[in-house]
Design a protein around this motif. Structure first.
Motif, PDB file in Angstrom:
ATOM      1  N   THR A  14      -7.772 -14.940 -22.671  1.00 43.35           N
ATOM      2  CA  THR A  14      -9.075 -14.548 -22.149  1.00 43.35           C
ATOM      3  C   THR A  14      -8.989 -14.263 -20.655  1.00 43.35           C
ATOM      4  OG1 THR A  14     -10.202 -15.840 -23.831  1.00 43.35           O
ATOM      5  CG2 THR A  14     -11.478 -15.236 -21.894  1.00 43.35           C
ATOM      6  N   SER A  15      -8.334 -15.131 -19.900  1.00 38.67           N
ATOM      7  CA  SER A  15      -8.198 -14.895 -18.462  1.00 38.67           C
ATOM      8  C   SER A  15      -7.343 -13.670 -18.185  1.00 38.67           C
ATOM      9  CB  SER A  15      -7.629 -16.125 -17.769  1.00 38.67           C
ATOM     10  OG  SER A  15      -6.330 -16.406 -18.251  1.00 38.67           O
ATOM     11  N   LEU A  16      -6.321 -13.448 -19.008  1.00 34.10           N
ATOM     12  CA  LEU A  16      -5.502 -12.239 -18.862  1.00 34.10           C
ATOM     13  C   LEU A  16      -6.338 -10.998 -19.125  1.00 34.10           C
ATOM     14  CD1 LEU A  16      -2.565 -11.108 -18.529  1.00 34.10           C
ATOM     15  CD2 LEU A  16      -2.434 -11.195 -21.016  1.00 34.10           C
ATOM     16  N   GLY A  17      -7.139 -11.035 -20.166  1.00 30.89           N
ATOM     17  CA  GLY A  17      -7.994  -9.896 -20.493  1.00 30.89           C
ATOM     18  C   GLY A  17      -9.048  -9.636 -19.434  1.00 30.89           C
ATOM     19  N   VAL A  18      -9.662 -10.692 -18.933  1.00 25.08           N
ATOM     20  CA  VAL A  18     -10.689 -10.534 -17.904  1.00 25.08           C
ATOM     21  C   VAL A  18     -10.089  -9.932 -16.642  1.00 25.08           C
ATOM     22  CG1 VAL A  18     -12.221 -11.805 -16.349  1.00 25.08           C
ATOM     23  CG2 VAL A  18     -12.214 -12.312 -18.783  1.00 25.08           C
ATOM     24  N   SER A  19      -8.932 -10.415 -16.235  1.00 27.81           N
ATOM     25  CA  SER A  19      -8.318  -9.869 -15.016  1.00 27.81           C
ATOM     26  C   SER A  19      -7.911  -8.416 -15.207  1.00 27.81           C
ATOM     27  CB  SER A  19      -7.125 -10.719 -14.593  1.00 27.81           C
ATOM     28  OG  SER A  19      -6.122 -10.693 -15.586  1.00 27.81           O
ATOM     29  N   ALA A  20      -7.444  -8.035 -16.407  1.00 34.48           N
ATOM     30  CA  ALA A  20      -7.074  -6.643 -16.659  1.00 34.48           C
ATOM     31  C   ALA A  20      -8.302  -5.744 -16.722  1.00 34.48           C
ATOM     32  CB  ALA A  20      -6.283  -6.547 -17.959  1.00 34.48           C
ATOM     33  N   VAL A  21      -9.356  -6.241 -17.355  1.00 34.07           N
ATOM     34  CA  VAL A  21     -10.569  -5.438 -17.502  1.00 34.07           C
ATOM     35  C   VAL A  21     -11.246  -5.211 -16.154  1.00 34.07           C
ATOM     36  CG1 VAL A  21     -12.936  -5.565 -18.403  1.00 34.07           C
ATOM     37  CG2 VAL A  21     -11.021  -5.982 -19.909  1.00 34.07           C
ATOM     38  N   ILE A  22     -11.106  -6.145 -15.232  1.00 34.69           N
ATOM     39  CA  ILE A  22     -11.750  -6.006 -13.931  1.00 34.69           C
ATOM     40  C   ILE A  22     -10.846  -5.317 -12.919  1.00 34.69           C
ATOM     41  CG2 ILE A  22     -12.684  -7.276 -11.958  1.00 34.69           C
ATOM     42  CD1 ILE A  22     -13.813  -9.261 -13.981  1.00 34.69           C
ATOM     43  N   SER A  23      -9.608  -5.777 -12.777  1.00 32.63           N
ATOM     44  CA  SER A  23      -8.758  -5.245 -11.717  1.00 32.63           C
ATOM     45  C   SER A  23      -8.300  -3.816 -11.973  1.00 32.63           C
ATOM     46  CB  SER A  23      -7.549  -6.152 -11.500  1.00 32.63           C
ATOM     47  OG  SER A  23      -6.732  -6.166 -12.653  1.00 32.63           O
ATOM     48  N   GLY A  24      -8.076  -3.458 -13.241  1.00 32.80           N
ATOM     49  CA  GLY A  24      -7.625  -2.096 -13.538  1.00 32.80           C
ATOM     50  C   GLY A  24      -8.609  -1.032 -13.092  1.00 32.80           C
ATOM     51  N   PRO A  25      -9.829  -1.041 -13.617  1.00 32.10           N
ATOM     52  CA  PRO A  25     -10.795  -0.024 -13.197  1.00 32.10           C
ATOM     53  C   PRO A  25     -11.160  -0.089 -11.714  1.00 32.10           C
ATOM     54  CG  PRO A  25     -11.490  -1.049 -15.236  1.00 32.10           C
ATOM     55  CD  PRO A  25     -10.320  -1.827 -14.736  1.00 32.10           C
ATOM     56  N   VAL A  26     -11.211  -1.277 -11.137  1.00 32.75           N
ATOM     57  CA  VAL A  26     -11.542  -1.379  -9.712  1.00 32.75           C
ATOM     58  C   VAL A  26     -10.488  -0.653  -8.880  1.00 32.75           C
ATOM     59  CG1 VAL A  26     -11.666  -2.998  -7.770  1.00 32.75           C
ATOM     60  CG2 VAL A  26     -12.946  -3.457  -9.844  1.00 32.75           C
ATOM     61  N   CYS A  27      -9.221  -0.854  -9.196  1.00 32.08           N
ATOM     62  CA  CYS A  27      -8.152  -0.181  -8.455  1.00 32.08           C
ATOM     63  C   CYS A  27      -8.157   1.320  -8.710  1.00 32.08           C
ATOM     64  CB  CYS A  27      -6.793  -0.777  -8.824  1.00 32.08           C
ATOM     65  SG  CYS A  27      -6.565  -2.449  -8.232  1.00 32.08           S
ATOM     66  N   ILE A  28      -8.430   1.723  -9.947  1.00 30.75           N
ATOM     67  CA  ILE A  28      -8.491   3.157 -10.254  1.00 30.75           C
ATOM     68  C   ILE A  28      -9.611   3.824  -9.468  1.00 30.75           C
ATOM     69  CG2 ILE A  28      -9.069   4.824 -12.066  1.00 30.75           C
ATOM     70  CD1 ILE A  28      -7.549   2.987 -14.022  1.00 30.75           C
ATOM     71  N   PHE A  29     -10.788   3.223  -9.474  1.00 29.55           N
ATOM     72  CA  PHE A  29     -11.905   3.815  -8.744  1.00 29.55           C
ATOM     73  C   PHE A  29     -11.689   3.777  -7.238  1.00 29.55           C
ATOM     74  CE2 PHE A  29     -14.370   3.389 -12.698  1.00 29.55           C
ATOM     75  CZ  PHE A  29     -14.972   4.639 -12.717  1.00 29.55           C
ATOM     76  N   ALA A  30     -11.050   2.739  -6.718  1.00 29.51           N
ATOM     77  CA  ALA A  30     -10.738   2.705  -5.288  1.00 29.51           C
ATOM     78  C   ALA A  30      -9.824   3.865  -4.924  1.00 29.51           C
ATOM     79  CB  ALA A  30     -10.101   1.370  -4.913  1.00 29.51           C
ATOM     80  N   GLY A  31      -8.849   4.145  -5.786  1.00 30.08           N
ATOM     81  CA  GLY A  31      -7.975   5.294  -5.561  1.00 30.08           C
ATOM     82  C   GLY A  31      -8.729   6.611  -5.626  1.00 30.08           C
ATOM     83  N   VAL A  32      -9.681   6.702  -6.544  1.00 33.29           N
ATOM     84  CA  VAL A  32     -10.495   7.919  -6.655  1.00 33.29           C
ATOM     85  C   VAL A  32     -11.312   8.116  -5.386  1.00 33.29           C
ATOM     86  CG1 VAL A  32     -12.465   8.943  -7.876  1.00 33.29           C
ATOM     87  CG2 VAL A  32     -10.574   7.933  -9.159  1.00 33.29           C
ATOM     88  N   TYR A  33     -11.926   7.062  -4.868  1.00 31.15           N
ATOM     89  CA  TYR A  33     -12.693   7.178  -3.623  1.00 31.15           C
ATOM     90  C   TYR A  33     -11.796   7.594  -2.467  1.00 31.15           C
ATOM     91  CZ  TYR A  33     -16.395   4.696  -6.095  1.00 31.15           C
ATOM     92  OH  TYR A  33     -17.352   4.324  -6.999  1.00 31.15           O
ATOM     93  N   PHE A  34     -10.605   7.019  -2.418  1.00 36.53           N
ATOM     94  CA  PHE A  34      -9.678   7.383  -1.350  1.00 36.53           C
ATOM     95  C   PHE A  34      -9.301   8.861  -1.447  1.00 36.53           C
ATOM     96  CE2 PHE A  34      -5.277   8.000   0.042  1.00 36.53           C
ATOM     97  CZ  PHE A  34      -5.431   7.695   1.387  1.00 36.53           C
ATOM     98  N   LEU A  35      -8.952   9.325  -2.649  1.00 34.47           N
ATOM     99  CA  LEU A  35      -8.559  10.725  -2.817  1.00 34.47           C
ATOM    100  C   LEU A  35      -9.720  11.676  -2.532  1.00 34.47           C
ATOM    101  CD1 LEU A  35      -6.324  10.475  -6.001  1.00 34.47           C
ATOM    102  CD2 LEU A  35      -5.597  10.822  -3.629  1.00 34.47           C
ATOM    103  N   MET A  36     -10.926  11.281  -2.905  1.00 35.01           N
ATOM    104  CA  MET A  36     -12.082  12.131  -2.625  1.00 35.01           C
ATOM    105  C   MET A  36     -12.421  12.145  -1.143  1.00 35.01           C
ATOM    106  SD  MET A  36     -14.544  11.432  -5.907  1.00 35.01           S
ATOM    107  CE  MET A  36     -15.709  12.734  -5.534  1.00 35.01           C
ATOM    108  N   SER A  37     -12.068  11.103  -0.420  1.00 35.00           N
ATOM    109  CA  SER A  37     -12.341  11.053   1.018  1.00 35.00           C
ATOM    110  C   SER A  37     -11.391  11.926   1.817  1.00 35.00           C
ATOM    111  CB  SER A  37     -12.246   9.619   1.524  1.00 35.00           C
ATOM    112  OG  SER A  37     -13.296   8.853   1.012  1.00 35.00           O
TER     113      SER A  37
END
Length: 133
Positions: A39-62
């Motif tokens: 459960t903790s592995l799944g929660v960390s993957a579900v949260i950290s994966g998209p957060v990092c992807i979207f942070a990269g998207v914001y950086f590339l769009m900037s």
């Protein structure tokens, strides 16, 4: 427009693959400690994966134009992404232009991912109780 379609496809694929992985792992759970671990592995993957992807998207769009106001750098992209994903939104950094659509998609994906997380925990607990009976 194609960028947003690809982004939605990648996020959907990520969520579905995590969901099927967790269902497969939970089907082999033997005790409560394994439930907590996966459960903790799944929660960390579900949260950290998209957060990092979207942070990269914001950086590339900037790179092309102003995406976040005031102008940010470095870890501020992760900070904004995390506060948007959790729908917390302090208001100190605001999206501008096309980033408003991306941040809306991120907030919706955050709500969906927390729903998947709760469903995964409930599935694991139900499976563990079924085995005890």
């Amino acid at each position: 427009m194609i960028f947003f379609i690809v982004l939605i496809f990648l996020m959907t694929f990520t969520y579905l693959s995590m969901w099927f992985y967790l269902r497969h792992r939970f089907s082999k759970v033997k005790n409560f400690h394994q439930v907590l671990f996966y459960t903790s592995l799944g929660v960390s993957a579900v949260i950290s994966g998209p957060v990092c992807i979207f942070a990269g998207v914001y950086f590339l769009m900037s790179v092309e134009a102003l995406c976040l106001s005031p102008a940010v750098e470095g870890v501020d992209y992760l900070y904004f992404s995390f506060t948007t994903f959790t729908t917390l939104g302090y208001g100190d950094i605001s999206p501008v232009g096309h980033c408003r659509l991306v941040s809306s998609l991120e907030a919706v994906s955050g709500i969906i991912s927390f729903g998947f997380t709760i469903a995964g925990i409930q599935l694991a607990v139900r499976e563990l109780e079924r085995r005890r009976a």
